[in-house]
Write a protein that holds these residues in place. Structure first.
Motif: not given
Length: 121
Positions: A64-73
């Protein structure tokens, strides 16, 4: 059939950054939750981060605070990303992409082949 292909792993010094990508292809009608897991030598596979189709996210406390998850649908891009900043040696592991995918008739969990992330101290 569905394939998940990860990329972006590698060797980085502590404090550095990496961005992992995972592209889904095949017989896809809809993609549900997607996530990143990791497995270090001698340890069990653990959830790092997950994201729903609506964009809600969840993270392991250790990232938490270091990694970021995202997605493109978008139709042409069925991709989930993991931006990893301020990496630590304990982040060293094989990182696996996971996705629940429906072909319009039934749904299944799918896994990528894994990508190695090594953080040197």
């Amino acid at each position: 059939q569905v394939q998940l292909v990860e990329s972006g792993g590698g060797l980085v010094q502590a404090g550095g950054s990496l961005r992992l990508s995972c592209v889904a292809s095949g017989n896809i009608f809809v993609i549900g939750p997607m996530g990143w897991y990791r497995q270090a030598p001698g340890k069990q596979r653990e959830l790092v981060a997950s994201i729903t189709s609506g964009g809600s996210t969840d993270y392991a406390d250790s990232v938490k605070g270091r990694f970021t998850i995202s997605r493109d649908n978008a139709i042409t891009k069925k991709t989930v990303y993991l931006q990893m900043n301020r990496l630590k040696p304990e982040d060293t592991a094989v990182y696996y992409c996971n996705a629940w995918v429906s072909n319009g008739y039934n749904g299944n969990d799918y896994w990528g082949q894994g990508t190695q992330v090594t953080v040197s101290s």
